[in-house]
Design a protein around this motif. Structure first.
Motif, PDB file in Angstrom:
ATOM      1  N   GLU A   1       0.838  -1.193   0.000  1.00 36.15           N
ATOM      2  CA  GLU A   1       0.000   0.000   0.000  1.00 36.15           C
ATOM      3  C   GLU A   1       0.876   1.247   0.000  1.00 36.15           C
ATOM      4  O   GLU A   1       1.782   1.363   0.833  1.00 36.15           O
ATOM      5  N   PRO A   2       0.646   2.171  -0.934  1.00 37.72           N
ATOM      6  CA  PRO A   2       1.448   3.399  -0.928  1.00 37.72           C
ATOM      7  C   PRO A   2       1.144   4.244   0.303  1.00 37.72           C
ATOM      8  O   PRO A   2       0.021   4.252   0.808  1.00 37.72           O
ATOM      9  N   VAL A   3       2.165   4.879   0.773  1.00 37.63           N
ATOM     10  CA  VAL A   3       1.995   5.766   1.928  1.00 37.63           C
ATOM     11  C   VAL A   3       1.435   7.095   1.439  1.00 37.63           C
ATOM     12  O   VAL A   3       2.037   7.753   0.588  1.00 37.63           O
ATOM     13  N   VAL A   4       0.235   7.467   1.935  1.00 42.31           N
ATOM     14  CA  VAL A   4      -0.423   8.704   1.511  1.00 42.31           C
ATOM     15  C   VAL A   4      -0.336   9.720   2.639  1.00 42.31           C
ATOM     16  O   VAL A   4      -0.781   9.458   3.762  1.00 42.31           O
ATOM     17  N   THR A   5       0.239  10.843   2.337  1.00 44.09           N
ATOM     18  CA  THR A   5       0.332  11.908   3.332  1.00 44.09           C
ATOM     19  C   THR A   5      -0.973  12.711   3.330  1.00 44.09           C
ATOM     20  O   THR A   5      -1.381  13.203   2.276  1.00 44.09           O
ATOM     21  N   PRO A   6      -1.651  12.788   4.455  1.00 49.41           N
ATOM     22  CA  PRO A   6      -2.927  13.521   4.486  1.00 49.41           C
ATOM     23  C   PRO A   6      -2.730  14.966   4.044  1.00 49.41           C
ATOM     24  O   PRO A   6      -1.741  15.618   4.389  1.00 49.41           O
ATOM     25  N   ALA A   7      -3.696  15.443   3.239  1.00 52.56           N
ATOM     26  CA  ALA A   7      -3.628  16.830   2.795  1.00 52.56           C
ATOM     27  C   ALA A   7      -3.872  17.755   3.983  1.00 52.56           C
ATOM     28  O   ALA A   7      -4.677  17.449   4.859  1.00 52.56           O
TER      29      ALA A   7
END
Length: 553
Positions: A33-39
């Motif tokens: 799973e790609p690491v998504v940085t919260p906006a």
């Protein structure tokens, strides 16, 4: 020991390569799973100031008590608070006593609502500055507003975007209307001559709004004249330089009849498309609904449902909490000694697209005598809008000299019960203009009545234990009052809506602020603001019993 440590490293590297797809075709790269940085949260487009409400000081409308006897009751206190004056017309009025009135607004920006009351041709008009202690003081002389004459329909608005409320004062019987610029500490400056306002002799009522979406305030007028030559001067576009241009004909805003019997104008977005439409209450069965076509032209969409025969006062609000604007029109109804006058008030319920249907009978608001100024407001803070209107007329029948004001309290089911005497309003004056507002900042709505050729009246509301929220907006210049904005307040599964306007109740206006009664609620889930132009602000988890000033940034 070193051999065991080396084996552990090799084993770990093998597992890492496998996880990355580097050692076995049986392991898919899709399992990672790609690491998504919260906006980051969107920056707030608003700021909030809390205006301190009235203290526990004792004055005529703020009596500390735990008694339930004062709940849901009004008491007339005009003399006690410095309003012991009378409108005077010793030289008569050939418009059957239709003129006079009162405008409401915070002209000095101290957070408290002030009043400008027409004095008549027998005494100067008054600028009633709120003293913030439950009383008013007349400062008209200092401000340069002590006019004498047959004035009518004063209305406040910020016409040049400097954050100060300016003032229009109409007139009748060939009097000269006036436009005053608020110069702050230097008082008000008469700019009528340079404004370009070339008006007919009768200017009964006024409203302000931004019909062309250029963010400055345009002027809408009612005239009531039988002269065809005085028609078609209703809508005046603000040119942005303290001048105005008559655009009535080119915008298709006119009556087909030879005369003009308009009484109370109002801007309102009746189909919720973000454009300001026009509702005109008019006499002789000529009330009109004009829909803004967004191209600088209005379409007359009046149907047979608009059936008031003698329309006079106007109130526009979402009375049934369904998210659109409805319309109450005060008119003439049958009296005990006058069976010929059978027309009655009207309540027009919006179907959501600007199509109104007449629900007067089911709502129970038809019988109101000879109605004039009208307002929707939540006088008991239960979350449902009520209706108040004044009455009275000279001649015709004696009962019209003493016909009482009407207070229709909402039953919460789209119907109303007339309860004026039960609530302590025993008013039989010659009512014309009204202001429905919280004059003493204690959380409930009071009523000022501008009578014709009689003393004014202030009815103090002692309120009850229900909660409230009062919201004033500061918009982007030049629309500093954010006229046309909508404020939505949600508590549980109930959402209330107010649209900010500077419309005419009939020769009068309310202050531009949104008051919400909240019943027994102890917290507000959400306040949502739709600003002019469509931008939104959402504020969650808001405390009740506050006066908020919310600024667009």
């Amino acid at each position: 020991m070193k051999t065991r440590f080396r084996a552990l490293i090799v084993s770990s590297l093998f597992l890492l390569m496998a996880a990355c797809g580097g050692g076995s075709d049986s392991v898919s790269q899709d399992t990672i799973e790609p690491v998504v940085t919260p906006a980051p949260p969107a920056p707030k487009n608003y700021s909030i100031r809390v205006f301190e409400q009235a203290s526990n000081m004792v004055h005529a409308c703020n009596v500390p008590t735990t008694s339930s006897e004062l709940e849901n009751s009004f008491v007339e206190i005009s003399e006690q608070v410095g309003l012991g004056f009378s409108h005077q017309m010793p030289n008569g009025d050939n418009l059957f006593g239709q003129s006079g009135g009162v405008g409401a607004g915070d002209y000095n920006n101290d957070g408290w609502v002030d009043l400008y009351a027409i004095g008549g041709d027998g005494r100067p008009s008054l600028l009633l500055t709120n003293s913030r202690d439950g009383t008013f003081v007349d400062t008209a002389v200092q401000a340069g507003l002590d006019l004498v004459g047959k004035g009518s329909g004063p209305s406040f608005a910020d016409i040049n975007g400097d954050g100060l409320l300016d003032l229009f004062v109409g007139n009748v019987d060939d009097g000269v209307p006036k436009l005053f610029l608020n110069a702050g500490e230097d008082g008000f400056v008469d700019i009528t001559e340079q404004s370009g306002l070339e008006l007919p002799g009768n200017n009964i009522s006024a409203a302000w709004g931004d019909f062309d979406q250029d963010n400055d305030m345009d002027l809408l007028l009612a005239h009531w004249s039988l002269e065809a030559s005085e028609s078609n001067r209703y809508l005046w576009r603000n040119n942005g330089d303290l001048t105005f241009t008559n655009v009535s004909d080119q915008t298709n805003l006119f009556w087909d009849s030879n005369g003009d019997l308009s009484f109370a104008p109002g801007f309102a977005d009746i189909n919720s498309d973000g454009l300001q439409d026009v509702l005109f209450v008019a006499d002789g069965g000529t009330s009109k609904v004009f829909l803004n076509q967004s191209n600088g032209v209005f379409a007359d969409i009046t149907t047979e449902q608009i059936s008031d025969r003698s329309g006079m006062g106007s109130a526009i609000a979402d009375y049934d909490n369904d998210g659109d604007l409805d319309w109450f029109v005060s008119s003439i109804s049958r009296g005990s000694q006058d069976t010929k006058r059978i027309f009655g008030n009207r309540l027009y319920e919006n179907q959501g697209d600007g199509d109104f249907i007449d629900v007067t009978s089911s709502a129970g608001v038809r019988e109101g005598h000879w109605g004039w100024g009208s307002c929707f407001d939540d006088f008991n803070n239960d979350g449902n809008l009520d209706v108040f209107h004044v009455n009275g007329f000279y001649g015709q029948s004696n009962f019209l000299l003493v016909d009482p004001s009407k207070l229709f309290i909402s039953n919460g089911d789209r119907s109303f019960t007339e309860r004026s005497l039960e609530f302590g309003i025993d008013d039989t004056g010659m009512g014309r203009g009204i202001v429905c507002f919280d004059y003493d900042r204690d959380g409930d709505q009071d009523i000022f009545v501008a009578n014709h050729d009689q003393p004014a009246r202030l009815y103090c509301n002692y309120g009850n234990q229900n909660t409230f929220i009062n919201i004033r907006l500061e918009g982007e210049s030049p629309n500093t009052q954010a006229l046309g904005a909508r404020v939505y307040v949600t508590v549980g599964d109930v959402q209330q809506m107010r649209e900010l306007n500077a419309n005419s109740n009939y020769v009068s206006q309310n202050p531009v602020e949104a008051h919400f009664g909240l019943g027994s609620a102890s917290n507000i889930d959400e306040v949502r603001i739709v600003w002019p132009g469509g931008a939104e602000s959402i504020i969650e988890n808001v405390d009740v019993d506050q006066f908020l000033i919310i600024k667009k940034i």
